[in-house]
Design a protein around this motif. Sequence first.
Motif, short mmCIF file in Angstrom:
data_model
loop_
_atom_site.label_atom_id
_atom_site.label_comp_id
_atom_site.label_asym_id
_atom_site.label_seq_id
_atom_site.Cartn_x
_atom_site.Cartn_y
_atom_site.Cartn_z
N ASN A 39 0.83 -1.21 0.00
CA ASN A 39 0.00 0.00 0.00
C ASN A 39 0.87 1.26 0.00
OD1 ASN A 39 -2.07 -1.81 0.19
ND2 ASN A 39 -2.53 -1.41 2.34
N PRO B 48 -13.44 6.86 -4.17
CA PRO B 48 -12.92 5.49 -4.08
C PRO B 48 -12.61 5.07 -2.65
CG PRO B 48 -11.79 6.73 -5.80
CD PRO B 48 -12.58 7.71 -5.02
N GLY C 93 -5.53 2.21 -10.29
CA GLY C 93 -5.39 3.43 -9.49
C GLY C 93 -4.76 4.55 -10.28
N PHE D 106 2.14 6.52 -6.95
CA PHE D 106 1.09 7.48 -7.35
C PHE D 106 1.56 8.91 -7.11
CE2 PHE D 106 -2.09 3.95 -6.10
CZ PHE D 106 -2.05 3.41 -7.38
N ALA E 257 -3.88 -3.73 -9.87
CA ALA E 257 -4.48 -2.74 -8.96
C ALA E 257 -3.79 -1.40 -9.11
CB ALA E 257 -4.39 -3.24 -7.52
N LEU E 258 -2.45 -1.42 -9.25
CA LEU E 258 -1.69 -0.19 -9.48
C LEU E 258 -2.13 0.47 -10.78
CD1 LEU E 258 0.93 1.33 -8.24
CD2 LEU E 258 2.10 0.27 -10.18
N ALA F 7 -6.21 7.55 -6.09
CA ALA F 7 -5.64 6.36 -6.73
C ALA F 7 -5.50 5.22 -5.73
CB ALA F 7 -4.28 6.72 -7.33
N LEU F 8 -5.09 5.57 -4.50
CA LEU F 8 -4.95 4.55 -3.46
C LEU F 8 -6.29 3.90 -3.16
CD1 LEU F 8 -3.07 3.17 -1.39
CD2 LEU F 8 -3.73 4.98 0.24
N VAL G 272 -8.78 3.29 -5.22
CA VAL G 272 -9.03 2.29 -6.27
C VAL G 272 -8.15 1.07 -6.04
CG1 VAL G 272 -8.83 1.85 -8.74
CG2 VAL G 272 -9.75 4.03 -7.95
N PHE G 273 -6.88 1.31 -5.73
CA PHE G 273 -5.92 0.23 -5.46
C PHE G 273 -6.42 -0.67 -4.33
CE2 PHE G 273 -2.25 -1.33 -3.08
CZ PHE G 273 -1.49 -1.94 -4.07
N MET H 226 -6.46 8.27 -11.42
CA MET H 226 -5.79 9.52 -11.07
C MET H 226 -5.49 10.38 -12.30
SD MET H 226 -2.24 9.82 -8.90
CE MET H 226 -1.20 9.14 -10.21
N TRP I 12 -14.33 1.92 -0.64
CA TRP I 12 -13.52 0.86 -0.03
C TRP I 12 -13.88 0.68 1.45
CZ3 TRP I 12 -9.73 2.02 3.79
CH2 TRP I 12 -9.02 0.90 4.25
#
Length: 865
Positions: free
Chosen positions: A35, A187, A159, A42, A155-156, A138-139, A141-142, A163, A191
């Motif tokens: 993470n 996002p 994200g 990002f 996943a990256l 972005a995080l 979404v990741f 972004m 989550w």
Amino acid sequence: MAKSKKAKKQTAHQKTAASPLIKSSYIDTLMTHPNWLAFGIFTALIFAFFHQAIFSGMIYFVPDAQMPAALSKPLREALQNNGIHAHWMPYIFGGMPSYASLVYTPFAYFPYIILMGIEYIVSLPPLFAHIIHYPFGALGVFLILRDRKVDFLPALFAGMAFMMMPHLISMEVFGHGSKLMTTIYMPLAFWAVDRLLRRGGWLYLGLAALLLGLQFQRGHVQIVYYTWMLLGAYLLYYLFLQIRAKETQTILPALGKFAAVLILGLGMAAVLYLPIYEYTPYSIRGAAPALAAATSDTGVGFEYATQWSFSFGEMLTFLIPSFYGFGNVTYWGTMPFTDFPHYMGILIFMLALYAVVKRRQELVPFFAVIIVMALLISFGKNFSPVYRFFYAFMPYFNKFRVPVMILIIVQFGFVLLAGLGMQHLYELIRKKPGKHEDSKAATRLYIAAGAVIGLALLVSIAESGFFSFMQGLYPDRYAAATQAQIDQERFSMLMTDWWVVSIFAAGALVLLALALRQKITATVFGVAIVAITLFDMWRVDAKINNPVPNTDMQNYLKPDQLSTFLQQDDSVYRIFPLNVPFAGLNLFGENRWAAQGVQSAGGYSPAKPRVYQDLLDASSIESAYIQKYYFVGQQNGQRALQQVPPERFDAGQQRVHQNLIDLLNVKYLISPYPIPESTIEPVGQFQHIIGNQQVPLGIFENKNVLPRAFLVGGFQQFDDPKVLLSSLTSPEFDPRQQVLLYEAPAIAPAPDSSASAELTSYSLHEITVKTSAAQPQLLVLTDTYYPPGWHATIDGEPAAILQANHAFRAVAVPAGEHEVQYYYASSSFELGFWLTIISSVLVVGLLVLGWRQSRAVENQAGEDA
């Protein structure tokens, strides 16, 4: 003793062998904190994209950044210099709430308080507070995808794509920082709510409430509303899955958790939303026009709400960014002032569609449906049945405009689906050879890649015919030669993008074919897809990324010659900047003068006071004032501006306009052309910068101006606002003799030629007037009527404020000498403040309790092991 050659060779070999181990250890260390690693990537990417803003302090000098900057400057100075937290601003219209209209809310958003603390230690770039939000989106979404067992790289990829969406980048570069920061929480909120529903626990209850509370605090109400539409839909989908799985015992707890998050999150922002709620019925967002036909519509009106409606044709920009041009004169769609496409990346689009076809994850059908629904809403008036349904039946939905804004949900859904699609390809590639039809699949992919390139070649070969076809679609808005040049520019961009998109799509298909045949690994395939998508998004985003030195804004906010002249007059007055349609000047909507503390009868706000807009609508003074003196006619075969002969002046309209500018306390009019009125005299001529041009503007003094506060000895009472406004805009109305009221005063006034009123103090929250009269009078104050905020006393005793002349205030004053004080006090702000404190303490308590519980569980698990 010296080492032997063999020993030396072994030592060297050991050192060489250690290097990969060190690298592997370093990578393993990073991957144990995926993470943080993702967040770092990002952040590095977005800082690289906005490097001029981050490392050189540059800004985006655009109208939607200029207008709020001008309004907030005097309010910020009042806080810094005098310790006044402004809730009212007198600088545009007749004054309006500054806090409840979200013009200046310095302490409502908790992260800003932290950033202000940091700025005491180290200087931050002007846009740092905005840009640092991107990696958090972005995080989010990741994290959603990682929770769904998606590998690090897919996943990256998702994200990063979110972004770098042109829609999200445009929010910053076109001055919509509040919208950007509010959107970023979508996002993360999804989550946290997903974890709360699926895992439960105090920690995720507190985390979801915190994230949604911060989103509420950031204050872009429409994006917040869309977020809750998304979360509400997801709650229904979750309940459907639970019912299908016969887990009905989870329904009530899920509803309770969701309600708790909503209450706590909204409570964290109560200091902001209670004043907004209080102001809404008094703004154009919550009250119907007084001149409109009787209606139950308390929204902004369907036509106004749907001005920026997406169209079916513009869905082609999902695939080819410049299909509808690319901003400025090249854009040929239906939405005004559109400078960017809603492009999502060709590989994002392909992977999302692949995920929908495969449907291997429970999120896929949900987001497929949500994307379709949000897309239908975005069409607004272009698919009116859907939008009308939401406008009529969804609470508060009718307060919003710009339907195209909901496309952010479409784009959020697409990147999540693309991440899931890429994950499925990863799993397919990693299967052992022989367990799937690699060769056949690869062959089909090669054929598809060839077809994509073949189509591009075919279009290029038939370019002339294709250009003629597109010219038939392009609207004719300019002279023939100019139109031909613009059409050629549009078509050139279209063909370039067609080829770029085709190459990227074909390249991705070839890469997949190679991966399926085990010619490249899944990781190499993934890295290549990430690189292509990053380049694809970056090249589109770069076209709108045009920062300028911060000195441009600083100069804009500094006094120029015109405002310096106005500042020399220290009395309380307003200016009236004239709209000049035939010169393309919208001076009336300019906020710039507010930066120098100059009060204007005009200005711009998306939440203008309803009563003031009614006055403008009834009088047409905003658009018609200068047009009664000038017209565009033919002179020597050319279009030229000509003055209306005095004998053709409309005397009735002249009288109405003069009465209104007198009533509005307009002492100075700003115009590029002379004003042929005996009571209005030129007092100065100055150069004023509008855009990139210097425009000569004249200042004209109104010799008949009424003071801001004055006494009147007569009134008329009305029940119907239409009738009152008709009387107010009649040539027979004299604001010096009568006040038009909806409610009779407690003390009947009487004419008194000796009556006088002196404005002894005028500040943001307090106004004091001393009156002297032999007969009871009505004290008229031509500041906007706003009963939730403004209160009055006479000699320290509470007094009723009457709605005067529809848009302003009046107080019935007894005979004799008195001191009337107006003061601003918002009970909703005070209540909201304490609700925010209590809710924030509860959220922090939930986080601490949840963290302790999770640590206790971890420790117990360690002991058991």
